[in-house]
Design an enzyme around this catalytic site. Structure first.
Site, PDB file in Angstrom:
ATOM      1  CB  THR A 161       2.101   6.559  -5.979  1.00  0.00           C
ATOM      2  OG1 THR A 161       0.930   6.365  -5.170  1.00  0.00           O
ATOM      3  CG2 THR A 161       3.197   7.209  -5.144  1.00  0.00           C
TER       4      THR A 161
ATOM      5  CG  ASP B 251       4.676 -13.698  -5.356  1.00  0.00           C
ATOM      6  OD1 ASP B 251       4.584 -12.609  -4.743  1.00  0.00           O
ATOM      7  OD2 ASP B 251       4.022 -14.715  -5.048  1.00  0.00           O
ATOM      8  CB  ALA B 252       8.392  -9.599  -3.275  1.00  0.00           C
TER       9      ALA B 252
ATOM     10  CG  LEU C 241       5.659  -5.784  -2.265  1.00  0.00           C
ATOM     11  CD1 LEU C 241       6.491  -5.723  -3.524  1.00  0.00           C
ATOM     12  CD2 LEU C 241       5.758  -7.170  -1.642  1.00  0.00           C
ATOM     13  CB  ALA C 242       2.593  -0.686  -3.501  1.00  0.00           C
TER      14      ALA C 242
ATOM     15  CE1 TYR D 176      -3.585   6.444   2.227  1.00  0.00           C
ATOM     16  CE2 TYR D 176      -2.897   5.812   4.426  1.00  0.00           C
ATOM     17  CZ  TYR D 176      -2.678   5.827   3.077  1.00  0.00           C
ATOM     18  OH  TYR D 176      -1.562   5.202   2.570  1.00  0.00           O
TER      19      TYR D 176
ATOM     20  CE1 TYR E 288       0.362  11.115   3.712  1.00  0.00           C
ATOM     21  CE2 TYR E 288      -1.799  10.124   3.990  1.00  0.00           C
ATOM     22  CZ  TYR E 288      -1.015  11.242   3.759  1.00  0.00           C
ATOM     23  OH  TYR E 288      -1.596  12.463   3.604  1.00  0.00           O
TER      24      TYR E 288
ATOM     25  CD  GLU F  14       6.691  -3.677 -12.310  1.00  0.00           C
ATOM     26  OE1 GLU F  14       5.811  -3.585 -13.205  1.00  0.00           O
ATOM     27  OE2 GLU F  14       6.635  -3.031 -11.250  1.00  0.00           O
TER      28      GLU F  14
ATOM     29  CE  LYS G  57       0.298   2.548   4.556  1.00  0.00           C
ATOM     30  NZ  LYS G  57       1.348   2.016   3.654  1.00  0.00           N
TER      31      LYS G  57
END
Length: 398
Positions: free
Chosen positions: A277, A112-113, A141-142, A237, A227, A75, A246
């Site tokens: 979101t 930074d993950a 994480l997105a 999707y 999802y 962030e 996914k």
């Protein structure tokens, strides 16, 4: 004094309200507190902790199960009155302040993950200041971009169809327009890159690093949100690039389960429901699906926000007595969305929509827009306007 103004470009929020964001975090905390406490994990690492599912998970586990948490997120803080930073920055601060008032640990790593350095810093903290072990690792994480920590190559994800173009309705919240969009098919390279960014590779790297460092407790659980959707959104999707990513997470689950076998650990895919979101707002066609679905689920009393959904997942399912698993072992809290009557009525409603009626009481457009606005600190229940200076915002510490 700063004048907080909601600013939307297409379906992307540009403006934020830090005061409203704090109130929204408090609202979610109060939701969990009103549900009471439950027995759950006590030392938790959440990778992707600053918004939506990750934030809701952290709030639920802290104020529902009394967990100490580590949150990792990327962030940005405020620079000036025109650049106030990101919503997640203020979410982290508001959460930490509330958790520490309860006497709980709430450590924020803002970096930074995807990097090896971040993983090592988190491991060092667990060893030296967090009791040495974690009993739950949540991967939420997105990101649209990822730099491979070994090759240093940067990959960018693409939200596209596979095979054939997809044509369908979409909405533009900036100008309240209902229009037809065409989603082009992805190239093989775009599919590959999307899997590199949004698949399970980094999840597996995290679990390998944590395991090798011996900071995972016996019987550790790690969860990753997925999802799948339904026939109404499968073409763009589940059947598109997002679906490939996914599916890669499903594959990595097997690797992680093998990795954790000697400590009786488990990797669990949680197939979540459709919620509002920042990501879902920009997925082509998905907002139309949401305003139809939410209307039906609201009428049935099954519509959930991220905090409601995460509370049910952890309180009632993972650490409760009502889990629902599918044939390959994934947790399925999305069963309310997939209810056959709900889907039939959603399809019937969506087929009626046009420019004249999509934002009327026929749909849940107002609800979707409110939930979207809440993500940036606007239209928040209980919000009281305050005078804030840029220096006061810069003084906040995560």
């Amino acid at each position: 004094m700063i004048q907080f103004k909601q600013n939307i470009r297409g379906n992307v929020a540009l403006g934020i309200n830090p005061v409203g964001l704090k109130q929204e975090v408090l609202n979610q905390i109060n939701y969990v507190k009103n549900k009471g406490t439950y027995e759950g994990p006590k030392k938790v690492l959440i990778i992707g902790a600053s918004s939506s599912y990750g934030l809701a998970t952290r709030i639920n586990l802290t104020f529902g199960a009394g967990a100490d948490t580590i949150g990792v997120s990327f962030e940005k803080g405020p620079k000036n009155e025109k650049n106030l930073g990101t919503a997640g920055w203020y979410n982290n601060i508001a959460f930490k302040e509330a958790a520490e008032k309860e006497g709980l640990v709430a450590k924020n790593f803002v970096q930074d993950a995807f990097s090896h350095e971040s993983k090592q810093e988190v491991i060092d903290y667990i060893k030296n200041e967090f009791g040495g072990k974690v009993d739950l690792v949540v991967y939420s994480l997105a990101s649209g971009r990822r730099t491979d920590p070994d090759t240093k190559e940067t990959y960018t994800s693409s939200i596209k169809a596979i095979g054939e173009p997809v044509v369908g309705p979409n909405i533009n919240m900036q100008n309240e327009a209902f229009y037809t969009e065409t989603l082009d098919p992805a190239t093989d390279q775009e599919i590959h890159d999307t899997v590199k960014v949004m698949g399970g590779e980094d999840w597996e790297l995290w679990m390998k690093a944590l395991k090798e460092a011996d900071v995972l407790a016996d019987n550790v659980l790690t969860t990753n949100y997925s999802y799948l959707g339904t026939e109404l959104n499968r073409p763009y999707y589940g059947g598109g690039t997002l679906g490939r990513a996914k599916a890669d997470c499903d594959e990595k689950t097997e690797n992680i389960n093998e990795l954790l076998r000697d400590i009786n650990g488990k990797a669990l895919i949680v197939v979540a429901t459709a919620v509002t979101t920042k990501a879902s707002s920009v997925i082509p066609f998905f907002p139309v699906y949401c305003i139809g679905l939410y209307k039906i689920m609201e009428e049935k009393g099954t519509h959930e926000t991220p905090i409601m959904h995460q509370d049910r997942i952890y309180r009632d399912m993972i650490y409760g007595n009502n889990p629902e698993y599918d044939e390959i072992g994934r947790l399925r809290p999305d069963s309310w969305e997939l209810d056959s009557d709900t889907q039939a009525k959603t399809k019937e409603l969506i087929l009626k929509l046009n420019q004249d009626n999509f934002n009327t009481d026929l749909t849940a457009y107002d609800l979707f827009y409110k939930e979207f606005s809440n993500l940036s600190g606007f239209m928040v229940d209980g919000y009281v306007e305050q005078e804030v200076t840029i220096d006061e915002l810069k003084a906040l510490k995560y």
